[in-house]
Enzyme design. Structure first.
Site, PDB file in Angstrom:
ATOM      1  N   GLU A 230     -85.945 -58.917  -1.959  1.00  0.00           N
ATOM      2  CA  GLU A 230     -87.171 -59.131  -1.175  1.00  0.00           C
ATOM      3  C   GLU A 230     -88.425 -58.812  -1.977  1.00  0.00           C
ATOM      4  O   GLU A 230     -88.490 -57.792  -2.657  1.00  0.00           O
ATOM      5  CB  GLU A 230     -87.104 -58.247   0.080  1.00  0.00           C
TER       6      GLU A 230
ATOM      7  N   GLY B 202     -90.552 -64.120  10.478  1.00  0.00           N
ATOM      8  CA  GLY B 202     -90.099 -63.887   9.107  1.00  0.00           C
ATOM      9  C   GLY B 202     -88.910 -64.758   8.738  1.00  0.00           C
ATOM     10  O   GLY B 202     -88.127 -64.410   7.860  1.00  0.00           O
TER      11      GLY B 202
ATOM     12  N   ASP C 234     -88.500 -69.438   0.050  1.00  0.00           N
ATOM     13  CA  ASP C 234     -88.362 -70.069   1.371  1.00  0.00           C
ATOM     14  C   ASP C 234     -88.163 -71.577   1.260  1.00  0.00           C
ATOM     15  O   ASP C 234     -87.287 -72.156   1.916  1.00  0.00           O
ATOM     16  CB  ASP C 234     -89.599 -69.777   2.227  1.00  0.00           C
TER      17      ASP C 234
HETATM   18  C1  GLA Z   1     -92.314 -64.689   2.216  1.00  0.00           C
HETATM   19  C2  GLA Z   1     -92.636 -65.607   1.046  1.00  0.00           C
HETATM   20  C3  GLA Z   1     -91.494 -65.637   0.042  1.00  0.00           C
HETATM   21  C4  GLA Z   1     -91.052 -64.229  -0.348  1.00  0.00           C
HETATM   22  C5  GLA Z   1     -90.842 -63.363   0.883  1.00  0.00           C
HETATM   23  C6  GLA Z   1     -90.546 -61.929   0.537  1.00  0.00           C
HETATM   24  O1  GLA Z   1     -91.268 -65.215   2.964  1.00  0.00           O
HETATM   25  O2  GLA Z   1     -92.905 -66.910   1.487  1.00  0.00           O
HETATM   26  O3  GLA Z   1     -91.862 -66.383  -1.081  1.00  0.00           O
HETATM   27  O4  GLA Z   1     -91.960 -63.653  -1.230  1.00  0.00           O
HETATM   28  O5  GLA Z   1     -91.959 -63.399   1.747  1.00  0.00           O
HETATM   29  O6  GLA Z   1     -89.348 -61.818  -0.144  1.00  0.00           O
END
Ligand code: GLA
Length: 392
Positions: free
Chosen positions: A42, A132, A180
């Site tokens: 993360e 999230g 993501d």
């Molecule tokens: C968000 C961002 C990702 C990543 C996460 C944390 O989802 O879009 O690119 O940095 O936070 O891991």
């Protein structure tokens, strides 16, 4: 307490009905893209780290048809509002705000030299927003896939994911990493998407043991990555790397962070400790999975959560609480590992557990969390699912 996931075909059919109600004719194209949950790794995708998400069986669906005009008209199941986009112009940030994700993706296609024909589109979703779980990346990837269908072209998967990431940077003002959009674009059933964020190469890792279940617990505390906390964390990691004097976090050791603790100063030293620790935890998790040693994920996920809470400071009271409840249920109750997932500041936790205990764990998480906060969480299970695709 364990919610079921709406079938993709039901969402598509719901969206098609919504489309014809709103626009008065039938949608001929349908694209779907999933959200994601991250098992471990993360806040290190923008630090050349490794991340291990998978595409969940919750989707954003975009249905629509060419409309023979120079405009796009887009609406959604969330409101009656119709956003009208002039496709003769290069897309820029504008109102309504929610349509900026779409403008950003269209702009990506325009920058590739494509002329976008007029279309009407309607969006529906089974991904809770602000949880999230990357509903924005899913929206971008679904839109990009819809445009591929409209233009009768196919981008490379990596090209598509990067185009969507750029839309997020330029049109949503979130300097996100690649996790993501990669998860949403590259996802496959029964596969984790292990991404080497230095090379930009994803590796599909088998994850198909039916005796394991991944539970997602949405704290219902809405997270917003555009409000500065995310960008500030990213800045801290960039500053830290500069002070250490290396060009990539992959070349930084824990000892080097310890040696420069005072020079780095607080909080950058703690941010640095998180990055270096999380990279090695994610590699250890990947090795453990390859060795079929799923039990090893428990302590790694625990250390990941603690580091995000104490060193990276992206957790919040409700996420910590959800994790504490799962920790209390413990290994004897079927919990293998648990941590916050995604950008943080609210959102969801991910809990790896034994399938035979998934229902009782979900019930306990739901009841205890509600007792402590007065908030009813949303808890569902997900298996790794297929990434962005067009439906027949
Ligand atoms: C968000 C961002 C990702 C990543 C996460 C944390 O989802 O879009 O690119 O940095 O936070 O891991």
């Amino acid at each position: 307490m364990l919610q079921s996931n709406p079938a993709l075909l039901d969402i598509v059919s719901h969206a098609k009905t919504g489309f014809s109600d709103r626009f008065g004719f039938n949608a001929t194209l349908a694209a779907a893209a999933p959200g994601r949950v991250n098992l471990i790794g993360e806040h290190i995708d923008y630090c050349d780290g490794f991340v291990m998400p998978f595409a969940i069986d919750r989707y954003i669906v975009v249905v629509g048809s060419a409309n023979g005009t120079p405009h796009a008209r887009v609406s959604s199941a969330i409101s009656d509002e119709i956003a009208t986009l002039d496709l003769t112009q290069l897309q820029e940030i504008s109102e309504p705000k929610w349509a900026n994700y779409l403008r950003g993706v269209i702009r990506g296609f325009q920058d590739l030299g494509h002329t976008i024909p007029g279309f009407d589109a309607y969006i529906d979703s089974s991904i809770p927003g602000g949880a999230g779980l990357s509903s924005s990346a899913a929206l971008e990837c679904a839109m990009a896939t819809f445009l591929e269908g409209l233009l009768e072209i196919q981008l490379g998967t990596k090209e598509k994911a990067l185009l969507c990431q750029k839309a997020e940077h330029d049109f949503a003002n979130v300097p996100c990493g690649i996790m993501d959009q990669y998860a949403s674009a590259f996802g496959e059933p029964n596969r984790l998407v292990l991404i080497d964020c230095q090379t930009g190469e994803p590796k599909l890792v088998p994850f198909e043991d039916p005796s394991l279940t991944v539970l997602i617990s949405n704290t219902m505390v809405h997270h917003e990555l555009s409000d500065g906390g995310y960008a500030l964390r990213r800045k801290h990691t960039e500053d830290g790397l500069e002070i250490i004097g290396k060009s990539s976090w992959r070349d930084v050791t824990e000892a080097e962070v310890r040696d420069r603790w005072e020079i780095l100063g607080d909080p950058i030293n703690r941010r640095a400790r998180h990055v270096v620790g999380e990279i090695s935890r994610t590699l250890a998790a990947a090795t453990a999975l390859a060795d079929n040693d799923v039990e090893a994920l428990g302590p790694l996920m625990a250390a990941s959560h603690d580091s995000l809470r104490d060193d990276f400071e992206v957790s919040c009271h409700e996420l910590d609480l959800m994790v504490e409840i799962a920790r209390k249920i413990g290994r004897s109750g079927g919990v293998i590992g648990t941590r916050m997932t995604g950008g943080g500041f609210g959102g969801s936790t991910v809990t790896l557990c034994e399938s035979k205990h998934a229902d009782s764990i979900a019930a306990m998480l739901g009841a205890e969390y509600e007792k402590a906060t007065g908030i009813t969480p949303q808890i569902f299970a997900s298996r790794p699912s297929r990434g962005a695709h067009l439906l027949e």
